[in-house]
Design an enzyme around this catalytic site. Structure first.
Site, PDB file in Angstrom:
ATOM      1  N   GLU A   1      34.323 -34.460  21.636  1.00 59.08           N
ATOM      2  CA  GLU A   1      35.097 -35.644  21.983  1.00 59.08           C
ATOM      3  C   GLU A   1      35.051 -35.794  23.494  1.00 59.08           C
ATOM      4  O   GLU A   1      34.804 -34.832  24.215  1.00 59.08           O
ATOM      5  CB  GLU A   1      36.530 -35.529  21.483  1.00 59.08           C
ATOM      6  CG  GLU A   1      37.497 -34.837  22.402  1.00 59.08           C
ATOM      7  CD  GLU A   1      37.303 -33.343  22.478  1.00 59.08           C
ATOM      8  OE1 GLU A   1      37.354 -32.846  23.619  1.00 59.08           O
ATOM      9  OE2 GLU A   1      37.127 -32.679  21.451  1.00 59.08           O
TER      10      GLU A   1
ATOM     11  N   SER B   1      33.528 -28.966  42.077  1.00 61.56           N
ATOM     12  CA  SER B   1      33.167 -28.976  40.654  1.00 61.56           C
ATOM     13  C   SER B   1      32.168 -30.058  40.278  1.00 61.56           C
ATOM     14  O   SER B   1      31.420 -29.890  39.321  1.00 61.56           O
ATOM     15  CB  SER B   1      34.429 -29.111  39.800  1.00 61.56           C
ATOM     16  OG  SER B   1      35.179 -30.247  40.189  1.00 61.56           O
TER      17      SER B   1
ATOM     18  N   LYS C   1      30.217 -28.817  34.127  1.00 67.06           N
ATOM     19  CA  LYS C   1      30.355 -28.879  32.668  1.00 67.06           C
ATOM     20  C   LYS C   1      29.085 -28.440  31.929  1.00 67.06           C
ATOM     21  O   LYS C   1      29.148 -27.921  30.832  1.00 67.06           O
ATOM     22  CB  LYS C   1      30.741 -30.291  32.234  1.00 67.06           C
ATOM     23  CG  LYS C   1      32.188 -30.631  32.542  1.00 67.06           C
ATOM     24  CD  LYS C   1      32.609 -31.908  31.834  1.00 67.06           C
ATOM     25  CE  LYS C   1      34.105 -32.115  31.914  1.00 67.06           C
ATOM     26  NZ  LYS C   1      34.525 -32.604  33.246  1.00 67.06           N
TER      27      LYS C   1
HETATM   28  C1  LIG Z   1      35.854 -32.412  33.775  1.00 63.99           C
HETATM   29  C2  LIG Z   1      35.921 -32.171  35.216  1.00 63.99           C
HETATM   30  C3  LIG Z   1      36.956 -31.391  35.794  1.00 63.99           C
HETATM   31  C4  LIG Z   1      38.125 -30.861  35.037  1.00 63.99           C
HETATM   32  O1  LIG Z   1      37.835 -29.978  34.011  1.00 63.99           O
HETATM   33  P1  LIG Z   1      38.135 -28.413  34.110  1.00 63.99           P
HETATM   34  O2  LIG Z   1      37.941 -27.935  32.730  1.00 63.99           O
HETATM   35  O3  LIG Z   1      39.558 -28.255  34.583  1.00 63.99           O
HETATM   36  O4  LIG Z   1      37.197 -27.848  35.077  1.00 63.99           O
HETATM   37  C5  LIG Z   1      36.894 -31.143  37.156  1.00 63.99           C
HETATM   38  N1  LIG Z   1      35.899 -31.626  37.924  1.00 63.99           N
HETATM   39  C6  LIG Z   1      34.908 -32.370  37.422  1.00 63.99           C
HETATM   40  C7  LIG Z   1      33.835 -32.868  38.329  1.00 63.99           C
HETATM   41  C8  LIG Z   1      34.876 -32.674  36.046  1.00 63.99           C
HETATM   42  O5  LIG Z   1      33.879 -33.422  35.549  1.00 63.99           O
END
Ligand SMILES: *Cc1c(COP(=O)(O)O)cnc(C)c1O
Length: 382
Positions: free
Chosen positions: A108, A371, A86
């Site tokens: 938000e 992610s 993010k």
């Molecule tokens: C917020 C988040 C997601 C999901 O958000 P996307 O916009 O679909 O990437 C996935 N993995 C993690 C670790 C997150 O914090």
């Protein structure tokens, strides 16, 4: 004709009240200008390198590969500053805000992850920040509320509706309509044009790096790539590096919940094309066609909407999307922790689970986007 009109096939666009049309148009124009400005590029790349810690490693998960029967590389977004992808987007958008002379950032947040990433980037740039949050979420996510406050952000809680993410979005939008001079920082590849394009652009660093790294490390492109899909930002980040490589298969893992209508967050699997929060894309709807609540064990995937670009990639079959159940994700969460000494976010665990299933004894070469890190999920009883 404009090169980018905010559409991905029929999806996307900007379905917003008149008062927001002007600020969004100004944002789109400024963003277009900045992407062509070498000094902006330089500043963004510099911060990604020295502040976020990029490039993130592409790690060959040896024991996982042996267990699955295919070679699996993990793109380590969990090693970024603040522990997820993010931050790539919040740094990018805060830079845009700075160049536009914004005096306030608003955002938000549901589980608080985007709120923390926004508060971090705002602190870095010295711009005041307000984060809107449902009162119920604020109570459940006390640690992230503390983090945001420590980072100097003001956390504005709302008791409207169910006091969760959807109500926080409504509260933030109301504030934005009254203060269109503030900068609304969106956390995923959703919302009206130009947000999907902007978020996709800032996250594309993931796929660009991964493509270069796999060519360096393996001398060829992967057979398949995997990412989890909430709003779709980490997934589009990885996918965008490989969209033109038609031999690379692309897979998105949705938050399946129990993978039945009424108990799922798998928007592309169970939803219908609908206008929701400013954009035309798939959305989970009730029997009357109205947007309804989603359910997933992963807070970051628990959203009834989805990026318009993923809707387009699904309809054109360039990418394939599958609902991964809560149970499957929890199993992958434990498996990766024990096989590799890497505790993945429960969101990312969905991608690991889908990859393990699709690649079983196939002797393929694949990349899975990790992610985020799973520290936030350790205390939960699954
Ligand atoms: C917020 C988040 C997601 C999901 O958000 P996307 O916009 O679909 O990437 C996935 N993995 C993690 C670790 C997150 O914090």
């Amino acid at each position: 004709m404009l090169k980018y009109n905010g559409r991905y096939g029929e999806y996307g666009g900007a379905y917003v009240p008149d008062v927001l049309a002007k600020p969004l148009e100004r944002l789109a124009n400024e963003f277009d200008r900045l992407t062509k400005d070498p000094s902006f590029q330089k500043e963004f790349v510099h911060l990604l390198k020295h502040y976020v810690g990029r490039p993130s490693p592409l790690y060959r998960a040896k024991r996982l590969s042996e267990q699955v029967g295919s070679t699996i590389y993990l793109k380590r977004e969990d090693l970024n500053h603040t522990g997820a992808h993010k931050i790539n987007n919040t740094i990018g958008q805060v830079l845009v805000a700075k160049h536009m002379g914004a005096t306030e950032i608003i955002a938000e947040t549901g589980a608080g992850q985007h709120g923390v990433a926004t508060a971090t980037a705002a602190a870095l740039m010295g711009i005041p920040c307000k984060v809107f949050m449902g009162a119920k979420d604020a109570e459940r996510q006390a640690l992230n509320v503390r983090r945001m406050k420590l980072l100097g952000a003001e956390v504005v809680t709302t008791t409207m509706g169910t006091a969760t993410l959807k109500d926080a979005v409504d509260a933030a939008l109301m504030y934005y309509i009254e203060h269109p001079e503030s900068f609304y920082l969106l956390g995923s590849q959703v919302g009206p044009h130009p947000y999907p394009r902007m978020v996709g652009y800032f996250q594309s660093v993931i796929g660009n790096e991964a493509r270069e790294q796999i060519l360096m490390q393996e001398g060829r492109l992967p057979n398949a790539i995997f990412a989890c899909v909430g709003g779709g930002s980490n997934a589009i980040g990885l996918f965008s590096g490989f969209l033109d490589d038609v031999e690379v298969e692309i897979y998105g893992a949705e938050g399946g919940g129990e993978a039945i209508p009424g108990n799922t967050a798998a928007t592309l699997t169970f939803g219908k094309p609908t206008v929701f929060q400013g954009t035309l894309s798939y959305c989970l709807v009730d029997d009357n066609g109205n947007p309804c609540e989603s359910h997933s064990v992963a807070a970051g995937l628990d959203y009834p909407g989805i990026s318009p670009q993923h809707a387009y990639l699904k309809d054109t079959s360039r990418a394939k999307y599958f609902a991964v159940t809560d149970t499957e994700a929890i199993k992958a969460f434990e498996m990766l922790s024990q096989l590799e000494g890497i505790i993945p976010a429960i969101e990312s665990s969905h991608a690991v689970a889908l990859a393990a299933k699709m690649l079983k004894n196939k002797n393929q070469l694949a990349i899975v986007n990790l992610s985020g890190r799973g520290d936030k999920d350790v205390e939960r009883e699954f």
